[in-house]
Design an enzyme around this catalytic site. Sequence first.
Site, PDB file in Angstrom:
ATOM      1  N   ASP A   1       0.854  -1.193   0.000  1.00  0.00           N
ATOM      2  CA  ASP A   1       0.000   0.000   0.000  1.00  0.00           C
ATOM      3  C   ASP A   1       0.886   1.238   0.000  1.00  0.00           C
ATOM      4  OD1 ASP A   1       0.296   1.055   2.998  1.00  0.00           O
ATOM      5  OD2 ASP A   1       0.167  -1.125   3.067  1.00  0.00           O
TER       6      ASP A   1
ATOM      7  N   ASP B   1       0.609   3.638   2.398  1.00  0.00           N
ATOM      8  CA  ASP B   1       0.475   4.232   3.715  1.00  0.00           C
ATOM      9  C   ASP B   1      -0.587   5.347   3.635  1.00  0.00           C
ATOM     10  OD1 ASP B   1       1.575   3.708   6.370  1.00  0.00           O
ATOM     11  OD2 ASP B   1       2.247   5.788   6.337  1.00  0.00           O
TER      12      ASP B   1
END
Length: 287
Positions: free
Chosen positions: A207, A209
């Site tokens: 991802d 973040d």
Amino acid sequence: MTKLGIIGGSGIYQMAGVENAQWETVETPWGAPSDAILTGQLHGTDVAFLPRHGRGHVYTPTNVPYRANIDALKRIGVTDIISVSACGSFQDHMAPGDFVLVDQFIDRTFAREKSFFGTGCVGHVSVAHPTCGRLSDACLQAGTDAGITMHTCGTYLAMEGPQFSSAAESKLYKSWGCDVIGMTNMPEAKLAREAEICYITVAMVTDYDSWHPDHGAVDVSDVIRTLQGNGTKAADLISRLPALLDQRPTTCPHGCDTALEHAIMTAPDHRDINLVAKLDAVAGRVL
């Protein structure tokens, strides 16, 4: 002779393709490791696989028994550790599904035992260059050959967790020049250096973040989906390593296996015999 240790991170609790596989219980003076260790051979090379969080993911990042894990791997003869870890990215070009080879850490953890040494046997080990360039080169070639988008020279921000970072924290860490963020590779890398084991982090991006304008928060369901794909890629990368690492140099050119050469500060007649006994596997070479 190479004995390859694989520490599996989130989503990686098994290791396929190991011949003569058996789960081995290893006792250490630092307590029990996260799980039994799967030992056997992968394409002719001795391997040892340890699921960092335990099978079924039972340990939080803070409560992983890091000292026991590294001691156990050292105790059974592991010479090289490939640490496979899920992470968030601070860089647009390090996208979910990419792998980052880490060569630097910023340690923001605060609730973990970070050293094998202590009162009665003081040791100061350099972690200026905490990962092994030889292992990094091998992982880069293996990953590239497997068709994985690989990035090198990554800086890993280690946070305590188990919560993901706030948007303000995420933006701060990005401003520091960090590339990825995770919760588990500290103190693991420091302990591997104290144990004189060559170590590399293969950070699997799941991802962006919470800093990214298009990703306001980490969505666990998205992370899990990416983890599954990353697990397949990691297995492919690892399966290619025995051919690249079977010819191990007598001494590591990066000094990983001599890190304790001048590290012990406590005079022999002032050392705690109980602590010295606990250090038999980790520091037996110099003690």
